[in-house]
Design a protein around this motif. Structure first.
Motif, PDB file in Angstrom:
ATOM      1  N   THR A 279       0.832  -1.217   0.000  1.00  0.00           N
ATOM      2  CA  THR A 279       0.000   0.000   0.000  1.00  0.00           C
ATOM      3  C   THR A 279       0.860   1.259   0.000  1.00  0.00           C
ATOM      4  OG1 THR A 279      -1.706  -1.216   1.216  1.00  0.00           O
ATOM      5  CG2 THR A 279      -1.873   1.179   1.184  1.00  0.00           C
ATOM      6  N   LEU A 280       1.886   1.289   0.837  1.00  0.00           N
ATOM      7  CA  LEU A 280       2.772   2.464   0.893  1.00  0.00           C
ATOM      8  C   LEU A 280       3.534   2.657  -0.416  1.00  0.00           C
ATOM      9  CD1 LEU A 280       4.224   2.118   4.520  1.00  0.00           C
ATOM     10  CD2 LEU A 280       2.624   3.839   3.690  1.00  0.00           C
ATOM     11  N   LEU A 281       3.997   1.549  -1.037  1.00  0.00           N
ATOM     12  CA  LEU A 281       4.726   1.673  -2.321  1.00  0.00           C
ATOM     13  C   LEU A 281       3.823   2.231  -3.412  1.00  0.00           C
ATOM     14  CD1 LEU A 281       6.873  -1.609  -2.325  1.00  0.00           C
ATOM     15  CD2 LEU A 281       7.695   0.746  -2.169  1.00  0.00           C
ATOM     16  N   ARG A 282       2.581   1.791  -3.437  1.00  0.00           N
ATOM     17  CA  ARG A 282       1.653   2.301  -4.454  1.00  0.00           C
ATOM     18  C   ARG A 282       1.401   3.788  -4.253  1.00  0.00           C
ATOM     19  NH1 ARG A 282      -2.979  -2.424  -4.926  1.00  0.00           N
ATOM     20  NH2 ARG A 282      -1.792  -3.834  -6.299  1.00  0.00           N
ATOM     21  N   ALA A 283       1.215   4.195  -2.991  1.00  0.00           N
ATOM     22  CA  ALA A 283       0.995   5.620  -2.738  1.00  0.00           C
ATOM     23  C   ALA A 283       2.205   6.450  -3.161  1.00  0.00           C
ATOM     24  CB  ALA A 283       0.694   5.828  -1.256  1.00  0.00           C
ATOM     25  N   ARG A 284       3.401   5.951  -2.877  1.00  0.00           N
ATOM     26  CA  ARG A 284       4.619   6.674  -3.276  1.00  0.00           C
ATOM     27  C   ARG A 284       4.761   6.752  -4.798  1.00  0.00           C
ATOM     28  NH1 ARG A 284       7.593  10.805  -2.503  1.00  0.00           N
ATOM     29  NH2 ARG A 284       9.797  10.517  -3.006  1.00  0.00           N
ATOM     30  N   ILE A 285       4.421   5.675  -5.502  1.00  0.00           N
ATOM     31  CA  ILE A 285       4.506   5.646  -6.980  1.00  0.00           C
ATOM     32  C   ILE A 285       3.534   6.646  -7.584  1.00  0.00           C
ATOM     33  CG2 ILE A 285       3.981   4.199  -8.991  1.00  0.00           C
ATOM     34  CD1 ILE A 285       5.193   1.835  -7.424  1.00  0.00           C
ATOM     35  N   GLU A 286       2.310   6.692  -7.049  1.00  0.00           N
ATOM     36  CA  GLU A 286       1.335   7.666  -7.568  1.00  0.00           C
ATOM     37  C   GLU A 286       1.824   9.091  -7.362  1.00  0.00           C
ATOM     38  OE1 GLU A 286      -2.304   6.802  -5.623  1.00  0.00           O
ATOM     39  OE2 GLU A 286      -2.659   4.906  -6.682  1.00  0.00           O
ATOM     40  N   GLN A 287       2.442   9.363  -6.233  1.00  0.00           N
ATOM     41  CA  GLN A 287       2.958  10.712  -5.965  1.00  0.00           C
ATOM     42  C   GLN A 287       4.080  11.072  -6.956  1.00  0.00           C
ATOM     43  OE1 GLN A 287       4.500  11.163  -2.044  1.00  0.00           O
ATOM     44  NE2 GLN A 287       4.809  13.370  -2.209  1.00  0.00           N
ATOM     45  N   LEU A 288       4.989  10.106  -7.191  1.00  0.00           N
ATOM     46  CA  LEU A 288       6.098  10.376  -8.129  1.00  0.00           C
ATOM     47  C   LEU A 288       5.612  10.490  -9.566  1.00  0.00           C
ATOM     48  CD1 LEU A 288       8.950   8.134  -6.687  1.00  0.00           C
ATOM     49  CD2 LEU A 288       8.822  10.618  -6.675  1.00  0.00           C
ATOM     50  N   GLN A 289       4.555   9.754  -9.906  1.00  0.00           N
ATOM     51  CA  GLN A 289       4.003   9.863 -11.257  1.00  0.00           C
ATOM     52  C   GLN A 289       3.490  11.277 -11.495  1.00  0.00           C
ATOM     53  OE1 GLN A 289       1.129   6.704 -11.429  1.00  0.00           O
ATOM     54  NE2 GLN A 289       2.620   5.183 -12.182  1.00  0.00           N
ATOM     55  N   GLU A 290       2.870  11.903 -10.502  1.00  0.00           N
ATOM     56  CA  GLU A 290       2.426  13.286 -10.667  1.00  0.00           C
ATOM     57  C   GLU A 290       3.618  14.234 -10.820  1.00  0.00           C
ATOM     58  OE1 GLU A 290       0.053  14.117  -7.290  1.00  0.00           O
ATOM     59  OE2 GLU A 290      -1.607  12.754  -7.850  1.00  0.00           O
ATOM     60  N   VAL A 291       4.693  13.987 -10.058  1.00  0.00           N
ATOM     61  CA  VAL A 291       5.886  14.832 -10.157  1.00  0.00           C
ATOM     62  C   VAL A 291       6.528  14.703 -11.534  1.00  0.00           C
ATOM     63  CG1 VAL A 291       8.214  15.239  -9.238  1.00  0.00           C
ATOM     64  CG2 VAL A 291       6.308  14.783  -7.671  1.00  0.00           C
ATOM     65  N   VAL A 292       6.609  13.448 -12.033  1.00  0.00           N
ATOM     66  CA  VAL A 292       7.216  13.220 -13.363  1.00  0.00           C
ATOM     67  C   VAL A 292       6.372  13.860 -14.445  1.00  0.00           C
ATOM     68  CG1 VAL A 292       7.753  11.443 -15.059  1.00  0.00           C
ATOM     69  CG2 VAL A 292       8.448  11.148 -12.667  1.00  0.00           C
ATOM     70  N   ALA A 293       5.052  13.773 -14.299  1.00  0.00           N
ATOM     71  CA  ALA A 293       4.184  14.397 -15.307  1.00  0.00           C
ATOM     72  C   ALA A 293       4.387  15.903 -15.339  1.00  0.00           C
ATOM     73  CB  ALA A 293       2.736  14.054 -15.011  1.00  0.00           C
ATOM     74  N   ALA A 294       4.524  16.515 -14.161  1.00  0.00           N
ATOM     75  CA  ALA A 294       4.762  17.958 -14.104  1.00  0.00           C
ATOM     76  C   ALA A 294       6.118  18.322 -14.709  1.00  0.00           C
ATOM     77  CB  ALA A 294       4.681  18.428 -12.663  1.00  0.00           C
ATOM     78  N   GLU A 295       7.126  17.476 -14.482  1.00  0.00           N
ATOM     79  CA  GLU A 295       8.447  17.740 -15.053  1.00  0.00           C
ATOM     80  C   GLU A 295       8.431  17.638 -16.580  1.00  0.00           C
ATOM     81  OE1 GLU A 295      11.035  15.017 -13.181  1.00  0.00           O
ATOM     82  OE2 GLU A 295      11.264  16.188 -11.314  1.00  0.00           O
ATOM     83  N   GLN A 296       7.649  16.679 -17.068  1.00  0.00           N
ATOM     84  CA  GLN A 296       7.579  16.514 -18.530  1.00  0.00           C
ATOM     85  C   GLN A 296       6.918  17.719 -19.182  1.00  0.00           C
ATOM     86  OE1 GLN A 296       5.569  12.799 -19.110  1.00  0.00           O
ATOM     87  NE2 GLN A 296       7.412  11.561 -18.708  1.00  0.00           N
ATOM     88  N   VAL A 297       5.892  18.287 -18.528  1.00  0.00           N
ATOM     89  CA  VAL A 297       5.261  19.489 -19.078  1.00  0.00           C
ATOM     90  C   VAL A 297       6.249  20.651 -19.087  1.00  0.00           C
ATOM     91  CG1 VAL A 297       3.453  21.184 -18.693  1.00  0.00           C
ATOM     92  CG2 VAL A 297       2.947  18.758 -18.412  1.00  0.00           C
ATOM     93  N   THR A 298       7.007  20.827 -18.032  1.00  0.00           N
ATOM     94  CA  THR A 298       8.005  21.905 -17.947  1.00  0.00           C
ATOM     95  C   THR A 298       9.102  21.716 -18.987  1.00  0.00           C
ATOM     96  OG1 THR A 298       7.577  22.094 -15.573  1.00  0.00           O
ATOM     97  CG2 THR A 298       9.598  23.094 -16.407  1.00  0.00           C
ATOM     98  N   SER A 299       9.510  20.447 -19.168  1.00  0.00           N
ATOM     99  CA  SER A 299      10.576  20.157 -20.141  1.00  0.00           C
ATOM    100  C   SER A 299      10.113  20.446 -21.549  1.00  0.00           C
ATOM    101  CB  SER A 299      11.013  18.689 -19.992  1.00  0.00           C
ATOM    102  OG  SER A 299      11.979  18.366 -20.968  1.00  0.00           O
ATOM    103  N   ALA A 300       8.822  20.071 -21.851  1.00  0.00           N
ATOM    104  CA  ALA A 300       8.296  20.326 -23.197  1.00  0.00           C
ATOM    105  C   ALA A 300       8.200  21.820 -23.470  1.00  0.00           C
ATOM    106  CB  ALA A 300       6.931  19.660 -23.346  1.00  0.00           C
TER     107      ALA A 300
END
Length: 513
Positions: A279-300
């Protein structure tokens, strides 16, 4: 002179003494037998019956042994208030109106005869007899005794059953209140220490392991980001540009996301889907997925402009510093959670001991409460048994009756026994007088004592004066017997106490019926 003739002459010579004793004793016996007042005796018999309901189906709470129950009834029956109440209804003694209460109670107890018989394998019986001057009094008092016994038996058993029921009702109420207090104490303790209870220890230990793993991963990520920052600075210092570096390498968030996804894949092979670690790993992965998505928008957005020189370096350094700061903040939060969780885990053993003590006290009270409830049900059943008179009880085998003839005294036996006693006493007096008289009165006595053989024996010849004196003495004795004894008896009866009362007291003390 032969022995029979000799002893006959001796008895004839002592005959006046024999007659005096025998006549006096016989006369007194006859007077006593004629003056004794008649006494009427009434009797009844009681038995202790077994309970009407089989004890295997329902038992009474009054389990007094039969003999003990009869002894209790006997003691209560002969109490002062009961006897005085009965004496107001019946005349149990001749001078009852002038007698004191103590004397009346003493007389009633003396005139009451109670016998309890029984044994192993035998029925327990009680026989009660009462003596009174009249048959109506004897029967009436015994009927009063019977009424009082039945009343005492019923009241005693009902009071015992009601008292037992009342006791267990109070005991159940007391234990119920105490059980509520124990339950409230356990509930309050659990509320106060909700995060440090033994039942959640395994879950919190799993959380502690997951948090420690997250801290280690974050340390690794911070170290990786710091290494990447140093690498960027080294490339910029050597080449003067950072173009292509970001494209050739993933961002730290992407690297951390890839690492967590690999760890989740590995852990799913070991743990279940509901495990706290998954459960904790899934919550951490979802949080990092949002961070990566935000980074990809900034990079683009930043690819449209030139990314060379100092501006590109500052941008990437800022991203790395932002990630390091974010991870550091998360690490502080997780460290606080871990410290708090560790404190609750350390507190759990002490809480477990306290909770076990509270629970043990609660269980002990619960056992007492359950036992009291069961006994309360038995007490309620026992009370219903006694209320319906289905338990052990005293029943009548022989009811008291009014005697038609006096039971005592046996006048013929008293008069005849007194006469026989007077004859035996007179004969004993004659024998004693002869044994004490050592005078030689026969030739054989002279031969035995003096060793002299007499030629002849001459009888003693009384003078005229001696004969007249002897006649006067015997006349006096006869007059004393015929006149003195009746006058003495009359004087005792008139001036001291009636002979019937004296005789009655003597008979009561000697227990002669």
């Amino acid at each position: 002179m032969g022995p029979i003739r000799y002893y006959s002459s001796v008895f004839i010579r002592r005959l006046p003494y024999f007659l005096i004793v025998a006549t006096v004793v016989s006369a007194v016996s006859i007077i006593v037998a004629m003056t004794l007042p008649p006494t009427y005796v009434s009797q009844m018999r009681l038995i202790v019956e077994e309970p009407q309901i089989p004890t295997a189906m329902a038992t009474s709470t009054v389990t007094t042994p039969a003999q003990e129950q009869l002894q209790i009834v006997e003691q209560r029956l002969l109490t002062r208030p009961v006897l005085l109440d009965i004496s107001r209804k019946y005349e149990v003694m001749k001078d009852q109106a002038e007698a004191s209460p103590d004397r009346i109670v003493e007389a009633l107890r003396a005139q009451t005869w109670i016998r309890i018989s029984g044994g192993r394998g035998q029925a327990t019986l009680m026989t009660i007899s009462f003596e009174a001057p009249t048959g109506a009094s004897a029967g009436g008092v015994l009927n009063e005794y019977l009424t009082e016994i039945q009343k005492l038996d019923v009241s005693y058993r009902k009071e015992r059953a009601s008292g037992t029921l009342e006791f267990f009702e109070q005991e159940v109420e007391r234990l119920s209140n105490e059980l509520d207090q124990r339950s409230g104490g356990i509930l309050e303790f659990k509320k106060k220490n909700a995060g440090a209870l033994p039942e959640s220890l395994q879950f919190r230990q799993a959380q502690q392991g997951a948090l420690q793993t997250n801290l280690e991963q974050m340390d690794q990520q911070i170290f990786s980001l710091q290494s990447q920052r140093e690498k960027l600075m080294a490339i910029y210092n050597s080449t003067g540009q950072v173009v292509g570096v970001a494209q050739q390498n993933q961002t730290p968030s992407q690297q951390q996301l890839d690492q967590l996804q690999r760890q989740l894949s590995n852990d799913r092979a070991v743990y279940s889907e509901s495990n706290p670690r998954i459960t904790l790993l899934r919550a951490r992965i979802e949080q990092l997925q949002e961070v990566v998505a935000a980074e990809q928008v900034t990079s683009a957005t930043g690819q449209t402009a030139a990314q060379t020189g100092n501006s590109s370096l500052n941008l990437q350094l800022a991203q790395i510093d932002s990630q390091i700061e974010s991870l550091t903040d998360q690490k502080i939060v997780i460290a606080k959670r871990l410290a708090k969780l560790t404190a609750t885990i350390e507190q759990t053993p002490a809480n477990g001991i306290i909770l076990a003590e509270l629970q043990r006290d609660h269980d002990n009270i619960q056992m007492q409460y359950n036992a009291a409830v069961g006994r309360l049900a038995q007490a309620s059943t026992g009370e219903r048994i006694e209320e319906s008179s289905q338990g052990q009880r005293i029943s009548v085998i022989e009811y008291p009756t009014v005697p038609s003839a006096p039971a005592k005294p046996d006048r013929l036996m008293i008069a005849g026994g007194g006469a026989l006693f007077g004859i035996a006493l007179g004969a004993g007096l004659v024998l004693l007088m002869e044994l004490l008289n050592k005078t030689a009165r026969r030739p054989e006595d002279l031969i035995r004592k003096l060793e002299v053989w007499p030629i002849a024996t001459i009888p003693y010849v009384q003078s005229r004066g001696e004969a007249m004196a002897k006649r006067a003495g015997w006349t006096t004795v006869v007059l004393i017997i015929l006149i003195g004894i009746p006058v003495g008896v009359w004087a005792v009866h008139t001036f001291y106490q009636p002979l019937d009362l004296i005789a009655e007291r003597v008979m009561d003390k000697l227990r002669i019926y």
